[in-house]
Design a protein around this motif. Structure first.
Motif, PDB file in Angstrom:
ATOM      1  N   MET A   1       0.837  -1.197   0.000  1.00 56.76           N
ATOM      2  CA  MET A   1       0.000   0.000   0.000  1.00 56.76           C
ATOM      3  C   MET A   1       0.873   1.248   0.000  1.00 56.76           C
ATOM      4  O   MET A   1       1.922   1.278   0.617  1.00 56.76           O
ATOM      5  N   SER A   2       0.426   2.275  -0.695  1.00 57.91           N
ATOM      6  CA  SER A   2       1.169   3.532  -0.717  1.00 57.91           C
ATOM      7  C   SER A   2       0.935   4.289   0.574  1.00 57.91           C
ATOM      8  O   SER A   2      -0.167   4.306   1.115  1.00 57.91           O
ATOM      9  N   THR A   3       1.975   4.912   1.079  1.00 57.22           N
ATOM     10  CA  THR A   3       1.815   5.751   2.253  1.00 57.22           C
ATOM     11  C   THR A   3       1.177   7.066   1.844  1.00 57.22           C
ATOM     12  O   THR A   3       1.115   7.426   0.670  1.00 57.22           O
ATOM     13  N   ALA A   4       0.723   7.819   2.864  1.00 52.71           N
ATOM     14  CA  ALA A   4       0.103   9.113   2.576  1.00 52.71           C
ATOM     15  C   ALA A   4       1.092  10.054   1.919  1.00 52.71           C
ATOM     16  O   ALA A   4       0.745  10.818   1.012  1.00 52.71           O
ATOM     17  N   ALA A   5       2.342   9.963   2.373  1.00 53.55           N
ATOM     18  CA  ALA A   5       3.364  10.838   1.780  1.00 53.55           C
ATOM     19  C   ALA A   5       3.539  10.536   0.310  1.00 53.55           C
ATOM     20  O   ALA A   5       3.661  11.435  -0.530  1.00 53.55           O
ATOM     21  N   GLU A   6       3.554   9.224  -0.039  1.00 51.55           N
ATOM     22  CA  GLU A   6       3.725   8.855  -1.444  1.00 51.55           C
ATOM     23  C   GLU A   6       2.564   9.342  -2.284  1.00 51.55           C
ATOM     24  O   GLU A   6       2.736   9.811  -3.406  1.00 51.55           O
ATOM     25  N   VAL A   7       1.352   9.227  -1.730  1.00 50.15           N
ATOM     26  CA  VAL A   7       0.177   9.691  -2.472  1.00 50.15           C
ATOM     27  C   VAL A   7       0.256  11.191  -2.724  1.00 50.15           C
ATOM     28  O   VAL A   7       0.013  11.682  -3.831  1.00 50.15           O
ATOM     29  N   ASN A   8       0.664  11.939  -1.686  1.00 49.90           N
ATOM     30  CA  ASN A   8       0.785  13.386  -1.843  1.00 49.90           C
ATOM     31  C   ASN A   8       1.831  13.741  -2.879  1.00 49.90           C
ATOM     32  O   ASN A   8       1.619  14.621  -3.729  1.00 49.90           O
ATOM     33  N   ILE A   9       2.966  13.059  -2.804  1.00 49.25           N
ATOM     34  CA  ILE A   9       4.030  13.334  -3.774  1.00 49.25           C
ATOM     35  C   ILE A   9       3.556  13.004  -5.174  1.00 49.25           C
ATOM     36  O   ILE A   9       3.792  13.751  -6.125  1.00 49.25           O
ATOM     37  N   SER A  10       2.854  11.867  -5.303  1.00 52.98           N
ATOM     38  CA  SER A  10       2.360  11.473  -6.621  1.00 52.98           C
ATOM     39  C   SER A  10       1.409  12.524  -7.185  1.00 52.98           C
ATOM     40  O   SER A  10       1.472  12.885  -8.353  1.00 52.98           O
ATOM     41  N   GLN A  11       0.549  13.059  -6.321  1.00 47.14           N
ATOM     42  CA  GLN A  11      -0.378  14.095  -6.777  1.00 47.14           C
ATOM     43  C   GLN A  11       0.369  15.355  -7.189  1.00 47.14           C
ATOM     44  O   GLN A  11       0.052  15.987  -8.208  1.00 47.14           O
ATOM     45  N   VAL A 604      11.882 -19.459  -2.763  1.00 41.93           N
ATOM     46  CA  VAL A 604      10.568 -20.109  -2.779  1.00 41.93           C
ATOM     47  C   VAL A 604       9.723 -19.619  -1.608  1.00 41.93           C
ATOM     48  O   VAL A 604       8.542 -19.283  -1.767  1.00 41.93           O
ATOM     49  N   GLU A 605      10.339 -19.560  -0.424  1.00 47.39           N
ATOM     50  CA  GLU A 605       9.608 -19.099   0.755  1.00 47.39           C
ATOM     51  C   GLU A 605       9.223 -17.628   0.614  1.00 47.39           C
ATOM     52  O   GLU A 605       8.140 -17.216   1.027  1.00 47.39           O
ATOM     53  N   LEU A 606      10.122 -16.828   0.050  1.00 53.04           N
ATOM     54  CA  LEU A 606       9.801 -15.416  -0.160  1.00 53.04           C
ATOM     55  C   LEU A 606       8.641 -15.262  -1.124  1.00 53.04           C
ATOM     56  O   LEU A 606       7.784 -14.376  -0.957  1.00 53.04           O
ATOM     57  N   ALA A 607       8.595 -16.109  -2.156  1.00 52.62           N
ATOM     58  CA  ALA A 607       7.484 -16.047  -3.111  1.00 52.62           C
ATOM     59  C   ALA A 607       6.159 -16.379  -2.429  1.00 52.62           C
ATOM     60  O   ALA A 607       5.122 -15.743  -2.693  1.00 52.62           O
ATOM     61  N   LYS A 608       6.165 -17.379  -1.546  1.00 54.87           N
ATOM     62  CA  LYS A 608       4.939 -17.720  -0.805  1.00 54.87           C
ATOM     63  C   LYS A 608       4.498 -16.555   0.068  1.00 54.87           C
ATOM     64  O   LYS A 608       3.303 -16.257   0.173  1.00 54.87           O
ATOM     65  N   LYS A 609       5.468 -15.904   0.709  1.00 51.25           N
ATOM     66  CA  LYS A 609       5.134 -14.753   1.559  1.00 51.25           C
ATOM     67  C   LYS A 609       4.531 -13.629   0.729  1.00 51.25           C
ATOM     68  O   LYS A 609       3.612 -12.931   1.183  1.00 51.25           O
ATOM     69  N   GLU A 610       5.060 -13.407  -0.498  1.00 54.36           N
ATOM     70  CA  GLU A 610       4.486 -12.391  -1.391  1.00 54.36           C
ATOM     71  C   GLU A 610       3.012 -12.660  -1.655  1.00 54.36           C
ATOM     72  O   GLU A 610       2.178 -11.744  -1.623  1.00 54.36           O
ATOM     73  N   VAL A 611       2.670 -13.912  -1.927  1.00 60.20           N
ATOM     74  CA  VAL A 611       1.281 -14.274  -2.221  1.00 60.20           C
ATOM     75  C   VAL A 611       0.395 -13.980  -1.016  1.00 60.20           C
ATOM     76  O   VAL A 611      -0.706 -13.417  -1.148  1.00 60.20           O
ATOM     77  N   VAL A 612       0.887 -14.349   0.170  1.00 60.30           N
ATOM     78  CA  VAL A 612       0.124 -14.090   1.392  1.00 60.30           C
ATOM     79  C   VAL A 612      -0.085 -12.595   1.590  1.00 60.30           C
ATOM     80  O   VAL A 612      -1.188 -12.128   1.913  1.00 60.30           O
ATOM     81  N   ASP A 613       0.979 -11.803   1.378  1.00 59.66           N
ATOM     82  CA  ASP A 613       0.884 -10.349   1.556  1.00 59.66           C
ATOM     83  C   ASP A 613      -0.069  -9.725   0.546  1.00 59.66           C
ATOM     84  O   ASP A 613      -0.849  -8.812   0.887  1.00 59.66           O
ATOM     85  N   LYS A 614      -0.036 -10.206  -0.694  1.00 61.11           N
ATOM     86  CA  LYS A 614      -0.942  -9.673  -1.718  1.00 61.11           C
ATOM     87  C   LYS A 614      -2.398  -9.964  -1.351  1.00 61.11           C
ATOM     88  O   LYS A 614      -3.278  -9.122  -1.514  1.00 61.11           O
ATOM     89  N   THR A 615      -2.642 -11.182  -0.849  1.00 63.63           N
ATOM     90  CA  THR A 615      -4.008 -11.549  -0.440  1.00 63.63           C
ATOM     91  C   THR A 615      -4.481 -10.656   0.694  1.00 63.63           C
ATOM     92  O   THR A 615      -5.624 -10.175   0.694  1.00 63.63           O
ATOM     93  N   ALA A 616      -3.598 -10.419   1.659  1.00 61.62           N
ATOM     94  CA  ALA A 616      -3.963  -9.572   2.796  1.00 61.62           C
ATOM     95  C   ALA A 616      -4.238  -8.140   2.340  1.00 61.62           C
ATOM     96  O   ALA A 616      -5.184  -7.489   2.808  1.00 61.62           O
ATOM     97  N   ASP A 617      -3.411  -7.627   1.428  1.00 64.56           N
ATOM     98  CA  ASP A 617      -3.618  -6.272   0.908  1.00 64.56           C
ATOM     99  C   ASP A 617      -4.948  -6.162   0.163  1.00 64.56           C
ATOM    100  O   ASP A 617      -5.668  -5.174   0.291  1.00 64.56           O
ATOM    101  N   ALA A 618      -5.270  -7.204  -0.624  1.00 62.64           N
ATOM    102  CA  ALA A 618      -6.527  -7.186  -1.383  1.00 62.64           C
ATOM    103  C   ALA A 618      -7.720  -7.154  -0.440  1.00 62.64           C
ATOM    104  O   ALA A 618      -8.704  -6.423  -0.670  1.00 62.64           O
ATOM    105  N   LYS A 619      -7.662  -7.932   0.647  1.00 67.11           N
ATOM    106  CA  LYS A 619      -8.763  -7.937   1.615  1.00 67.11           C
ATOM    107  C   LYS A 619      -8.883  -6.587   2.312  1.00 67.11           C
ATOM    108  O   LYS A 619      -9.982  -6.077   2.543  1.00 67.11           O
ATOM    109  N   ALA A 620      -7.714  -5.995   2.632  1.00 67.35           N
ATOM    110  CA  ALA A 620      -7.736  -4.690   3.317  1.00 67.35           C
ATOM    111  C   ALA A 620      -8.322  -3.612   2.415  1.00 67.35           C
ATOM    112  O   ALA A 620      -9.096  -2.754   2.872  1.00 67.35           O
ATOM    113  N   ASN A 621      -7.974  -3.652   1.143  1.00 61.01           N
ATOM    114  CA  ASN A 621      -8.495  -2.652   0.200  1.00 61.01           C
ATOM    115  C   ASN A 621      -9.987  -2.836  -0.046  1.00 61.01           C
ATOM    116  O   ASN A 621     -10.722  -1.869  -0.278  1.00 61.01           O
ATOM    117  N   ALA A 622     -10.411  -4.102  -0.016  1.00 61.50           N
ATOM    118  CA  ALA A 622     -11.839  -4.385  -0.229  1.00 61.50           C
ATOM    119  C   ALA A 622     -12.663  -3.873   0.947  1.00 61.50           C
ATOM    120  O   ALA A 622     -13.799  -3.446   0.780  1.00 61.50           O
TER     121      ALA A 622
END
Length: 622
Positions: A1-11, A604-622
């Motif tokens: 997820m982007s931080t508030a600072a990143e969003v402001n800078i992007s804008q 391999v373990e890092l790739a599994k962690k990425e999948v878990v983190d992406k799933t968690a981010d998707a749920k949080a955004n939803a």
């Protein structure tokens, strides 16, 4: 997820891009806070200073190679410094040597190399919108430009620029009445150096802060490109050592203008004793070389970092010994501060201290050798693409080996006492510092030119430029080793009165002719550079199929670099020719979860962690 600072800078970035057409020429190209434009400003200014510096070297090489030659054709340029008999004024010869060294070491190799690529690449390769402080960044260039103006102005004053060698040792530099080059020109040299030091400190603070605080998500220190490690450690060295030169220059100003005696004692001029007592010119040597030897690595490390990136990219192989390369740079950084007195073996240094500094000097060869072996191993059996940048990088490694070997000679106090202030030192210094760093600068320009200007340089001209320059450098500096071993002294205006050196007349002529040809070859580069800037073939987004973040930006990135979110980083920057991969490169922005066919066991373990983190981010955004 982007931080508030990143969003402001992007804008803010989108707002800036929307109004980019409203920017005036002055705000966009001159007083800009965009790190990319500031990098280009350093580059263009460094190139101009390089032309002036090598032009000076051609003039005094003519004097050395052809001491009886009529130089009257230079009178329209040098005016009164050429006598009616067509001879170069001896004091102006010393001033040329002084200014050549100052310009090349500080204005070209420090500001032109580190100022250009640290500014241009740090935000792009770590995933930042800009430097930590755009305003300080702008000031760093303009202090450098102000320093350039003062230094350049000293060339045109009646008594000429500073004389006494680029190290400006007292008492010659501390007594305005000593020689013409000790007068106003020396004062202007000191003022210019003060402005230059301020510029480097402003830049260094910015580089360090940016690397520590503004890395994009996933860009850990263990995933930084070696270029960024090199720029970061270079800034650390500069931040710790340049203030010492500032102090040395300040005390020299006091001795020159306010009657103090930091460096002066028991001085007689024209038989008259000066009132100065209690000072020591050796103090200045300690202060100067405390900066002077770290300065070698302030110049070398950026070139070595650039070479690491180019060799890995164009060998299509991971860089060999990534952690060892970082460790070697850290070792060089530390050791660079404790070897300064090997420049002072003939100054009356205590022999025990001399042996300590000799030991430390020889130890610094170990991390340097690590880098050489790792470069060679990366090239070994690589699928090498011989671009001009690759050739200049390999040429750099060649100079690192040949120049480094002669450094072992000079690091030994017994040998150095015999070779000190001979052309052997000139040859070593120019191979391992001057030529190596210039090759790093040229390699960087050829490699990142498409990102800087959105166009490609002509490769055929690049090949011609490389071979003429590479062969020319060895033709200039190899013979100097031989005349140096014979005792040929440096900084002498003429050697025709020394019968012992008469047998080296032809060798000196050969070196001068080689220097003229090598300097002439640089105009091929200049034509290629400026012509390609406007008329070169248009570049694609990632012409070298490289992994680092700068190639994920648009071909001509605006202020802010990425039009949308800053990309995340998932891997180190050297995944080239990975077994099982679909292509021979995998950018840092490609998640490990998308490349299961090439992941190593620990990934391999890092790739599994990425999948878990992406799933968690998707749920949080939803």
């Amino acid at each position: 997820m982007s931080t508030a600072a990143e969003v402001n800078i992007s804008q803010d970035v989108h707002h800036d891009e929307h109004h980019e057409h409203e920017q005036s020429f002055i705000s966009k190209y001159i007083f800009t806070t965009d790190h990319k434009m500031i990098g280009k400003q350093f580059l263009i200014t460094g190139i101009l200073w390089g032309l002036i510096g090598v032009g000076m070297s051609v003039i005094f090489r003519l004097q050395l190679g052809f001491p009886e030659m009529d130089l009257g054709f230079l009178k329209p340029i040098l005016g009164g410094w050429i006598s009616e008999q067509g001879k170069l004024d001896p004091e102006f010869y010393l001033a040329l040597v002084t200014m050549h060294g100052t310009i090349m070491v500080f204005f070209v190799l420090t500001a032109g190399l580190s100022g250009t690529f640290s500014n241009y690449l740090i935000p792009l390769q770590i995933g930042a919108r800009d430097m930590a402080s755009g305003f300080m960044n702008m000031l760093s260039y303009w202090f450098f430009f102000l320093s350039s103006v003062v230094m350049m102005s000293s060339i045109f004053i009646e008594t000429g620029p500073a004389g006494g060698g680029w190290v400006v040792y007292p008492p010659l530099s501390a007594l305005p009445q000593a020689i013409q080059g000790s007068g106003l020109g020396m004062t202007m040299w000191l003022v210019a150096m003060v402005f230059f030091i301020v510029s480097m400190l402003l830049g260094g603070i910015n580089y360090i802060t940016t690397v520590i605080n503004l890395r994009t998500e996933g860009m850990s220190f263990s995933r930084l490109p070696l270029t960024i490690w090199a720029f970061f450690l270079t800034a650390v060295i500069g931040l710790l050592s340049f203030p010492v030169l500032f102090a040395a220059a300040l005390l020299l100003v006091f001795d020159r203008s306010f009657g103090t005696s930091f460096y002066l004692s028991d001085i007689y001029i024209g038989g008259e004793a000066l009132p100065n007592m209690g000072g020591s010119p050796i103090l200045y040597q300690h202060l100067f070389w405390f900066l002077g030897h770290p300065e070698v690595y302030i110049v070398l490390l950026p070139a070595l970092g650039i070479t690491s990136e180019i060799i890995a990219t164009n060998s299509r192989k991971p860089i060999f010994g990534y952690r060892a390369m970082i460790g070697s740079m850290l070792g060089i950084t530390v050791l660079s501060f404790v070897v300064w007195a090997h420049h002072m073996f003939v100054s009356g240094l205590n022999p025990f201290l001399g042996s300590v500094f000799m030991f430390l000097t020889l130890i610094i060869a170990i991390p340097s050798a690590v880098k050489v072996f790792n470069y060679l191993t990366t090239l070994w059996k690589g699928n090498i693409i011989f671009t001009p940048a690759t050739l200049f990088s390999i040429g750099l490694v060649s100079f690192f080996i040949s120049g480094g070997l002669t450094g072992i000679f000079l690091g030994n106090s017994v040998i150095d006492i015999q070779l000190h202030d001979t052309y052997f030192v000139v040859a070593h210094f120019h191979l391992v510092m001057g030529s190596l760093s210039i090759f790093g600068l040229l390699a960087g320009v050829y490699h990142w030119f498409p990102k800087m200007f959105g166009r490609m340089m002509d490769e055929r001209l690049g090949y011609i430029h490389f071979w003429l320059t590479f062969v020319g450098v060895y033709m200039i500096f190899f013979p100097m080793h031989y005349i140096g071993i014979a005792g040929f002294p440096r900084r002498y205006y003429s050697w025709t009165n020394f019968d012992a050196f008469s047998s080296y007349t032809d060798l000196n002529m050969f070196v001068t002719i080689a220097a003229i040809v090598t300097v002439a070859a640089q105009f091929i580069f200049l034509f290629n550079f400026f012509y390609s800037m406007y008329r070169g073939r248009k570049a694609v987004q990632n012409p070298w199929r490289s992994n680092t973040l700068e190639w994920t930006t648009p071909v001509n990135p605006g202020h802010g670099n990425w039009p949308g979110e800053i990309p995340k980083v998932y891997r180190w920057p050297y995944d080239y020719s990975k077994p099982g991969a679909k292509e021979d490169f995998i950018p840092q922005t490609v998640p490990l979860s998308e490349t299961p066919e090439s992941n190593l066991d620990h990934e391999v373990e890092l790739a599994k962690k990425e999948v878990v983190d992406k799933t968690a981010d998707a749920k949080a955004n939803a």
